[in-house]
Design a protein around this motif. Structure first.
Motif, short mmCIF file in Angstrom:
data_model
loop_
_atom_site.label_atom_id
_atom_site.label_comp_id
_atom_site.label_asym_id
_atom_site.label_seq_id
_atom_site.Cartn_x
_atom_site.Cartn_y
_atom_site.Cartn_z
N THR A 295 0.77 -1.03 0.13
CA THR A 295 -0.15 -0.08 -0.07
C THR A 295 0.79 1.26 -0.09
O THR A 295 0.38 2.13 -0.74
CB THR A 295 -0.94 0.03 1.31
OG1 THR A 295 -1.55 -1.29 1.26
CG2 THR A 295 -1.85 1.01 1.29
N SER A 298 2.12 1.89 -3.55
CA SER A 298 1.06 2.43 -4.40
C SER A 298 1.06 3.96 -4.14
O SER A 298 0.83 4.76 -5.22
CB SER A 298 -0.29 1.69 -3.99
OG SER A 298 -1.34 2.50 -4.70
N ARG A 326 2.34 -7.17 -0.16
CA ARG A 326 1.06 -6.97 0.02
C ARG A 326 0.73 -7.91 1.40
O ARG A 326 1.44 -8.99 1.63
CB ARG A 326 0.12 -7.26 -0.96
CG ARG A 326 -1.32 -7.08 -0.47
CD ARG A 326 -2.29 -7.27 -1.81
NE ARG A 326 -3.65 -7.12 -1.07
CZ ARG A 326 -4.66 -6.94 -2.06
NH1 ARG A 326 -4.60 -7.34 -3.27
NH2 ARG A 326 -5.91 -7.07 -1.66
N THR A 410 -1.26 1.49 -9.31
CA THR A 410 -1.72 0.07 -9.11
C THR A 410 -0.66 -0.63 -8.61
O THR A 410 0.41 -0.24 -8.66
CB THR A 410 -2.41 -0.24 -10.45
OG1 THR A 410 -1.10 -0.16 -11.68
CG2 THR A 410 -3.52 0.40 -11.09
N ASN A 419 -2.11 -11.37 -5.94
CA ASN A 419 -2.05 -10.28 -4.98
C ASN A 419 -2.11 -8.94 -5.89
O ASN A 419 -2.06 -8.02 -5.05
CB ASN A 419 -0.94 -10.60 -4.40
CG ASN A 419 -0.69 -11.85 -3.75
OD1 ASN A 419 -1.93 -12.38 -3.04
ND2 ASN A 419 0.45 -12.42 -3.28
N VAL A 421 -3.15 -5.38 -7.57
CA VAL A 421 -4.23 -4.64 -7.47
C VAL A 421 -4.42 -3.74 -8.37
O VAL A 421 -3.26 -3.02 -9.15
CB VAL A 421 -4.07 -3.55 -6.16
CG1 VAL A 421 -5.01 -2.53 -5.98
CG2 VAL A 421 -4.07 -4.52 -4.87
N ASP A 425 -10.25 -2.38 -8.85
CA ASP A 425 -10.47 -2.76 -7.52
C ASP A 425 -10.92 -1.36 -6.85
O ASP A 425 -10.05 -0.32 -6.68
CB ASP A 425 -9.02 -3.15 -6.80
CG ASP A 425 -8.78 -4.54 -7.27
OD1 ASP A 425 -9.62 -5.74 -7.27
OD2 ASP A 425 -7.68 -4.70 -7.72
N TYR A 427 -10.86 -0.67 -3.59
CA TYR A 427 -10.20 -0.15 -2.43
C TYR A 427 -8.91 0.66 -2.87
O TYR A 427 -8.16 1.08 -2.19
CB TYR A 427 -9.96 -1.29 -1.66
CG TYR A 427 -9.43 -2.58 -2.15
CD1 TYR A 427 -8.02 -2.48 -2.55
CD2 TYR A 427 -10.47 -3.58 -2.44
CE1 TYR A 427 -7.58 -3.70 -3.49
CE2 TYR A 427 -9.75 -4.95 -3.01
CZ TYR A 427 -8.31 -4.90 -3.30
OH TYR A 427 -7.95 -6.10 -4.09
N LEU A 428 -8.80 0.70 -4.23
CA LEU A 428 -7.48 1.49 -4.61
C LEU A 428 -7.85 2.96 -4.58
O LEU A 428 -8.71 3.40 -5.26
CB LEU A 428 -7.06 1.03 -6.20
CG LEU A 428 -5.96 2.07 -6.88
CD1 LEU A 428 -4.73 1.84 -6.03
CD2 LEU A 428 -5.94 1.81 -8.22
N LYS A 474 -7.72 4.83 2.21
CA LYS A 474 -8.11 3.61 1.83
C LYS A 474 -6.79 2.66 1.72
O LYS A 474 -5.78 2.76 1.00
CB LYS A 474 -8.48 3.65 0.24
CG LYS A 474 -9.95 4.37 0.23
CD LYS A 474 -10.48 4.31 -1.19
CE LYS A 474 -11.93 4.85 -1.32
NZ LYS A 474 -12.58 4.61 -2.35
N TRP A 476 -5.90 -1.67 1.90
CA TRP A 476 -6.15 -2.96 1.16
C TRP A 476 -6.41 -3.92 2.10
O TRP A 476 -5.85 -4.34 2.72
CB TRP A 476 -5.10 -3.32 -0.03
CG TRP A 476 -4.72 -2.24 -1.00
CD1 TRP A 476 -5.56 -0.95 -1.02
CD2 TRP A 476 -3.58 -2.13 -1.63
NE1 TRP A 476 -4.50 -0.31 -2.03
CE2 TRP A 476 -3.57 -0.82 -2.39
CE3 TRP A 476 -2.40 -3.19 -1.77
CZ2 TRP A 476 -2.69 -0.74 -3.47
CZ3 TRP A 476 -1.51 -2.76 -2.67
CH2 TRP A 476 -1.61 -1.54 -3.52
#
Length: 530
Positions: A295, A298, A326, A410, A419, A421, A425, A427-428, A474, A476
């Motif tokens: 996260t 990201s 992750r 992403t 795994n 993202v 998605d 929740y991204l 946010k 994940w």
């Protein structure tokens, strides 16, 4: 662990030997110092105020344990990963562990470290110096609240008001009662230190031998207490909004105020013959048990954030670059993920307790709530970013602050595509950086909390807490959830320690009723957003 009521009797030898002998390490040598404190006479201890102050260094180095394996169990294998800051490459317990909500006995140490070393030390300072050395007692109380709010924010109800009162068991207090006590104690400490600071201009020398944070500067201890008060006030924004506003405005309006510059930041560092070691270095570089979180990758990559190389080191993957792990994934062997990015932390890196950037973000949130935070939300938000950049020597923040298009990136897992993202998605995060006065309350809140989250690194405890309080930024969800159905979505707390059910069974059983739910990781804490 012994009964809570008797724990404090185990501490004096360690603290006093530390202060008098000038050892080169602090809590990591506690066990080797297990000697009879009565061998040290009171007349010797009173020299240079050691009779009272000797316990403060051990308290300071237990907010985050400087014993590497203890810190790993105290925070790294729970809050640090739940925050999204970090991920584990190691398949502990054959891949069934805290990261995927299979609760281990590790949480004994979340409880044991502060009760053995913080509450016990504070009890002795209280007994020896509450009346004769109110300044040292006030400092010890600030340290206690600094440490113990982290404990209640993990478990909920905790033993607090009756600690050390005698008997064979210790009752738990509700989290609301504990928070009320925190505010009372901080207000008393602020008043006491304010009087002392104004009437004892030479008083610094009396605290300096025991102070691993400010070198005896009482004014900065008052600012720390105010800053902590602001943090705790904001914790109540959803459950007790009137009290939250009152305490937050008091903290900001106080004549000493909250932190406004990095020069005032609270960090525990080596000094006075004591070497303070940062356990995250060993866990990351020697144990190879912690890596950058996916996260965090990201957000930092998506924002092209210059703090990325300040926080983490490049991976050992082919082609290098930065890569995060992750959380809550199926890890077969450690070699699959240990080549991902380690933390950019040294053994000698001071242990951060609280920073000025957090205060600006707290005040920005207060401003959008209509509180008097001595500034506009926009100004305070942007100053929070600038202060964080300055703290990590990340250069000029102007272009970053003005960026209204960059969004979190992403994520691709080079080991297991399950795994990944993608933009599909939900929740991204799609949050941008630049402040927009036309946004509604919720979007402004998410923007503030997102930048606050980035600035809090590496303190996963506070980052996890603020996510639970607000739902931002946010994060994940885990890929593999082994909670047995007790956690849906994200983990909210740790269950009470197994040792407590063994040694303080009746009171721990009663404490479960104070939760308003079952003693499991899915039950929300008192202050969490409905």
């Amino acid at each position: 662990m012994k009964k809570i009521t008797s724990i404090y009797k185990l501490i004096p030898a360690a603290a006093l030997t530390l202060a008098i002998a000038g050892q080169t390490a602090c809590t990591k040598n506690f066990e080797s110092f297990n000697t009879n404190p009565n061998e040290l006479t009171d007349s010797l201890l009173k020299y240079d105020y050691k009779y009272v102050g000797a316990f403060i260094p051990g308290m300071l180095t237990s907010i985050y344990s400087t014993v590497d394996w203890q810190y790993q169990l105290q925070q790294n294998l729970n809050a640090d990963i739940y925050s999204g800051f970090m991920g584990i490459p190691t398949p502990f317990n054959s891949g069934k562990n805290n990261s995927n909500y299979f609760m281990m006995d590790w949480n004994n140490w979340v409880f044991k470290v502060p009760y053995d070393n913080i509450m016990s030390g504070w009890k002795l300072v209280q007994e020896r110096g509450a009346k004769t050395r109110p300044d040292l007692f006030a400092v010890a109380t600030i340290v206690k609240v600094t440490a113990m709010h982290r404990v209640t924010d993990v478990f909920g109800p905790i033993p607090y008001s009756k600690f050390g009162a005698g008997g064979f068991s210790t009752p738990y207090d509700s989290q609301e009662s504990v928070y009320n006590a925190f505010f009372t104690e901080l207000d008393q400490a602020i008043a006491s230190l304010t009087t002392f600071d104004k009437t004892n201009p030479g008083g610094k020398a009396q605290l300096k031998p025991f102070d691993l944070v400010y070198g005896g500067e009482y004014a900065n201890w008052i600012r720390l207490a105010n800053s902590l008060k602001l943090r705790l006030a904001m914790r109540l924004a959803y459950i007790k909004p009137t009290l939250a506003k009152q305490k937050a405005e008091e903290a900001v309006a106080n004549e000493y105020g909250v932190f406004t510059s990095n020069a005032q930041n609270a960090t525990v560092h080596s000094g006075n013959g004591i070497t303070v070691s940062n356990s995250l270095y060993v866990i990351s570089q020697e144990y190879n048990d912690i890596r950058m979180g996916a996260t965090m990758e990201s957000f930092l990559k998506g924002y092209n954030d210059p703090r990325l190389p300040k926080y983490f080191r490049a991976s050992a993957l082919a082609g290098g670059g930065f890569k995060g792990v992750r959380n809550g994934i199926d890890i077969k062997v450690k070699t699959d993920y240990e080549t991902f990015s380690p933390l950019n932390i040294e053994r000698s890196t001071p242990i951060r307790v609280m920073s000025a950037s957090e205060m600006f973000f707290l005040r920005a949130e207060g401003a959008i709530r209509g509180w008097d935070m001595k500034g506009t939300a926009k100004t305070l938000y942007e100053e929070g970013i600038r202060t964080s950049f300055a703290q990590f020597d990340a250069g000029d923040a102007s272009a970053y602050i003005a960026n209204g298009t960059a969004k979190p990136a992403t994520y691709t897992d080079p080991v297991n595509a399950d795994n990944n993202v993608t933009a599909a998605d939900s929740y991204l995060s799609t949050m941008t950086i630049a402040w927009n006065e036309g946004d509604g309350f919720e979007k402004k809140l998410e923007r503030i909390l997102t930048q606050k989250w980035i600035s809090l690194f590496p303190d996963g405890q506070e980052a996890w807490t603020e996510f639970r309080r607000t739902g931002y930024p946010k994060l994940w969800p885990v890929v593999v959830n082994l909670s047995g159905g007790t956690v849906t979505g994200f983990i909210n707390r740790l269950p009470f320690p197994p040792d407590e059910y063994k040694n303080n069974k009746d009171e721990t059983t009663k404490a479960a009723a104070l939760l308003g739910g079952l003693d499991n990781p899915g039950t929300k804490l008192w202050w969490q957003r409905p």
